[in-house]
Write a protein that holds these residues in place. Structure first.
Motif, short mmCIF file in Angstrom:
data_model
loop_
_atom_site.label_atom_id
_atom_site.label_comp_id
_atom_site.label_asym_id
_atom_site.label_seq_id
_atom_site.Cartn_x
_atom_site.Cartn_y
_atom_site.Cartn_z
N LYS A 127 32.27 -23.56 1.76
CA LYS A 127 31.55 -23.32 0.77
C LYS A 127 31.94 -22.31 -0.28
N ASP A 128 31.66 -22.49 -1.58
CA ASP A 128 32.29 -21.52 -2.68
C ASP A 128 31.11 -20.26 -2.84
N LYS A 129 31.32 -19.34 -3.67
CA LYS A 129 30.55 -18.29 -3.83
C LYS A 129 29.03 -18.55 -4.18
N GLU A 130 28.94 -19.64 -4.98
CA GLU A 130 27.64 -20.28 -5.07
C GLU A 130 26.79 -20.98 -4.12
N ARG A 131 27.48 -20.99 -3.00
CA ARG A 131 26.91 -21.50 -1.78
C ARG A 131 26.79 -22.90 -1.95
N LYS A 132 27.90 -23.53 -2.71
CA LYS A 132 28.03 -25.00 -2.59
C LYS A 132 29.25 -25.27 -2.11
N PHE A 133 29.11 -26.55 -1.55
CA PHE A 133 30.70 -26.99 -0.87
C PHE A 133 31.76 -27.15 -1.96
N LYS A 134 32.79 -26.72 -1.92
CA LYS A 134 33.96 -26.43 -2.98
C LYS A 134 34.37 -27.77 -3.29
N SER A 135 34.58 -27.83 -4.63
CA SER A 135 34.90 -28.93 -5.47
C SER A 135 36.06 -29.77 -4.94
N SER A 136 37.09 -28.85 -4.32
CA SER A 136 38.30 -29.12 -3.68
C SER A 136 37.94 -30.50 -2.47
N LEU A 137 36.93 -30.51 -1.87
CA LEU A 137 36.51 -31.13 -0.70
C LEU A 137 36.29 -32.60 -1.42
N VAL A 138 35.93 -32.67 -2.77
CA VAL A 138 35.73 -33.91 -3.27
C VAL A 138 36.83 -35.04 -3.32
N GLY A 139 37.98 -34.47 -3.14
CA GLY A 139 39.30 -35.37 -3.32
C GLY A 139 39.74 -35.54 -1.97
N ASP A 140 39.15 -34.83 -0.92
CA ASP A 140 39.54 -34.89 0.57
C ASP A 140 38.99 -36.16 1.31
N GLU A 193 25.02 -34.93 3.18
CA GLU A 193 24.29 -35.56 1.74
C GLU A 193 25.72 -35.40 1.05
N PHE A 194 26.20 -34.15 0.86
CA PHE A 194 27.43 -34.09 0.02
C PHE A 194 28.58 -35.12 0.29
#
Length: 592
Positions: free
Chosen positions: A161-174, A200-201
């Motif tokens: 997760k990033d600083k905003e407690r959301k899953f990192k955007s880099s995961l979207v392409g993985d 869900e993500f």
């Protein structure tokens, strides 16, 4: 023509023995009073199948010896490679995952346990998050350890997760990482919000990726979303996993070769079991005597085949099919044949468990109770001789509770009552038959039988109740009745909409799906902390829940196309004679 029960059983009195019986001696109850055979019902007509009465040899002795030799050689090769791969933290995980997905892990329990113990020790020392920070590998380690009963904190996924407690955007392409996250999320327990978020993500982005990738990759993603490993039957999905195996070429080929040989050998075992069951069912004669009831021995056998996956449990699969057959027959008596007064009398007889009391029942109920009484005593005899424990009191109690629950539902329907959803589900814990089936299975397995575990079983523990709720809610999601029934069944969906005026069918279905998800979390927790029940019983409960979507996925024609396809692929495979294949195909057509 009606059969008289009393003459057949007058010489046998069920033993009023304590729950724990001393080891067998020449003077024990069972050896003094051999159980009468349950195969004494009158058979008015021959079974329509071309059923062989003797086992066929599926191969010549030379061919069989050759296959077993090849199997033993491949088994040794895979064990050697697995031990070597286990020295590499990631390669060992990849290989365990492949072996489990191919349904051959029962050969390697010791090796797998050794590798996972080492993984858990290293992970614990490093706080579970410093070995590897790659999403797929982290998720795979988490899933494999949890599946094997190790508690691993889901907090480790906060690393993605990033600083905003959301899953990192880099995961979207993985894509590989997303698949790992989705698979790991299926082992969540109540309160693990981060796993819900991960599920869900990953589901959202995998669904999007499936529309942009090539055909093979899209199939892999779609199959992962539809059949996550933890909630699927390995032997039902092995054809779809070839592109999902990670690892080096050093071992992939030999593992797949072993899986193919093993699959053929397991097919042969299952086919022999089917012939035993079909012969037993034919000799029993209930299909001829009770023509209103379902005649689906192959479908009934699918439950034991799916729940008791170790090929060595052949006898247990055959024996479990017998109470399952009675479950369906009695369900049909309550649902499509009996009047309310008849059902009350039948329930009273089952509660009393006395043959004399059955004399006042209608003929078709006499026949059914006779079979129930006889088969239950035969089961008790076998369990006692094998495990030294007489389960008669427990089994009598489960059948009485089942009929009591059936009667409650019959009374609701007869009087047009829509019970409260809580009351409906409480009764459904028993009326699904899950409790009865799992209690029988527990005694067939014979592991961990103590006063404590038997008493817990009587109280319907969470490891049973969650599976029962999953089955009930899944079944009620569909609007279709079983294919050969004319009776009426209650539905949680109808009860909920009656209780919550203004709720749409769409909202109600979403609510039920959410409830199923919650029950899976409860089942996961029960399996993680399953003491005092043994791992073998935990696996049976899990497998029963995994089987539910396949058994209740009706199409618009009230059929089960997915189940029928799996039956064909699983039961008509390997090396069989043309006669054996025709027998199975004919029975499948008769049940369709």
């Amino acid at each position: 023509m009606a059969l008289s029960i009393k003459p057949l059983f007058a010489s046998y009195n069920p033993p009023n023995a304590p729950k724990r019986i001393p080891k067998a001696t020449n003077s024990d109850h069972f050896s003094q009073n051999p159980l009468p055979s349950a195969r004494k019902l009158n058979i008015a007509h021959d079974h329509t199948l071309p059923l062989p009465l003797k086992h066929h040899n599926y191969r010549s002795k030379h061919d069989a010896d050759k296959i077993h030799s090849q199997h033993a050689q491949k088994l040794k090769e895979v064990k050697d490679v697995l031990n070597k791969a286990g020295e590499d933290p990631l390669e060992g995980l990849y290989m365990i995952d492949a072996i489990q997905r191919l349904g051959i892990d029962y050969h390697f329990q010791e090796e797998i346990e050794t590798i996972l113990q080492r993984q858990n020790m290293i992970s614990s020392a490093c706080g579970y998050n410093e070995i590897n920070n790659q999403p797929y590998e982290t998720a795979l380690r988490f899933r494999l350890l949890r599946q094997d009963g190790y508690y691993v904190s889901s907090a480790l996924f906060n690393n993605f997760k990033d600083k905003e407690r959301k899953f990192k955007s880099s995961l979207v392409g993985d894509i590989k990482g997303l698949i790992g996250l989705y698979e790991a999320s299926q082992l969540s327990i109540e309160g693990e919000d981060i796993l819900d978020e991960a599920g869900e993500f990953s589901r959202q982005y995998l669904t999007e990726w499936a529309t942009h990738l090539d055909h093979q990759q899209a199939i892999l993603i779609t199959d992962t979303l539809k059949n996550p490993h933890h909630k699927s039957q390995a032997r039902f999905t092995t054809k779809n996993i070839q592109t999902n195996i990670q690892g080096t070429n050093e071992w992939i080929n030999v593992v797949q070769e072993l899986a193919q040989i093993d699959s053929n050998m397991v097919h042969e075992i299952h086919q022999k079991e089917i012939h035993q069951i079909l012969k037993w069912w034919k000799d029993l004669g209930l299909a001829n005597e009770l023509k209103f009831a379902r005649d689906q021995p192959l479908k009934w056998y699918m439950w034991p085949m799916a729940c008791l996956t170790d090929p060595i449990l052949s006898e247990q699969r055959v024996e479990l099919t017998k109470p399952l057959a009675l479950l369906y027959i009695i369900d049909d008596i309550f649902d499509v044949r009996g009047t309310l007064d008849e059902l009350k009398h039948f329930t009273e007889v089952v509660n009393r468990w006395e043959l004399d009391a059955a004399e006042q029942l209608p003929d078709y109920m006499k026949i059914c109770f006779k079979a129930l009484y006889d088969i239950t005593n035969e089961i008790c005899y076998k369990v006692y001789k094998k495990h030294g424990w007489n389960p008669l009191e427990s089994l009598k109690k489960t059948w009485a509770r089942l009929c009591n629950a059936f009667l409650i539902e019959a009374q609701w329907l007869a009087h047009g009552i829509f019970p409260k959803t809580e009351e409906y589900l409480k009764n459904a814990l028993i009326s699904t038959g899950v409790h009865m089936v799992l209690v029988h299975t527990f005694f067939f397995l014979g592991q961990g039988i103590t006063n404590e575990t038997v008493d817990l079983l009587d109280d319907v523990p969470g490891i049973i109740s969650s599976t029962a709720k999953i089955l009930r809610l899944w079944d009620d999601l569909g609007s279709a009745k079983d294919e050969n029934q004319d009776g009426r069944d209650g539905s949680y969906l109808k009860c909920y909409m009656k209780e919550h005026c203004g709720s749409s069918i769409k909202d109600t279905r979403e609510h039920i799906i959410s409830m199923i998800s919650d029950e899976w979390k409860c089942l996961n927790k029960e399996c993680l902390y399953s003491y005092p029940f043994p791992a073998s019983f935990k696996n049976v409960s899990l497998n029963a829940a995994r089987m539910v979507p396949l058994m209740y996925n009706y199409d618009d024609n009230h059929r089960l196309p997915s189940l029928e396809e799996h039956m064909k692929s699983l039961l008509i495979g390997g090396v069989v004679t043309q006669q054996n294949e025709l027998t199975i195909v004919s029975q499948m057509k008769a049940e369709g």
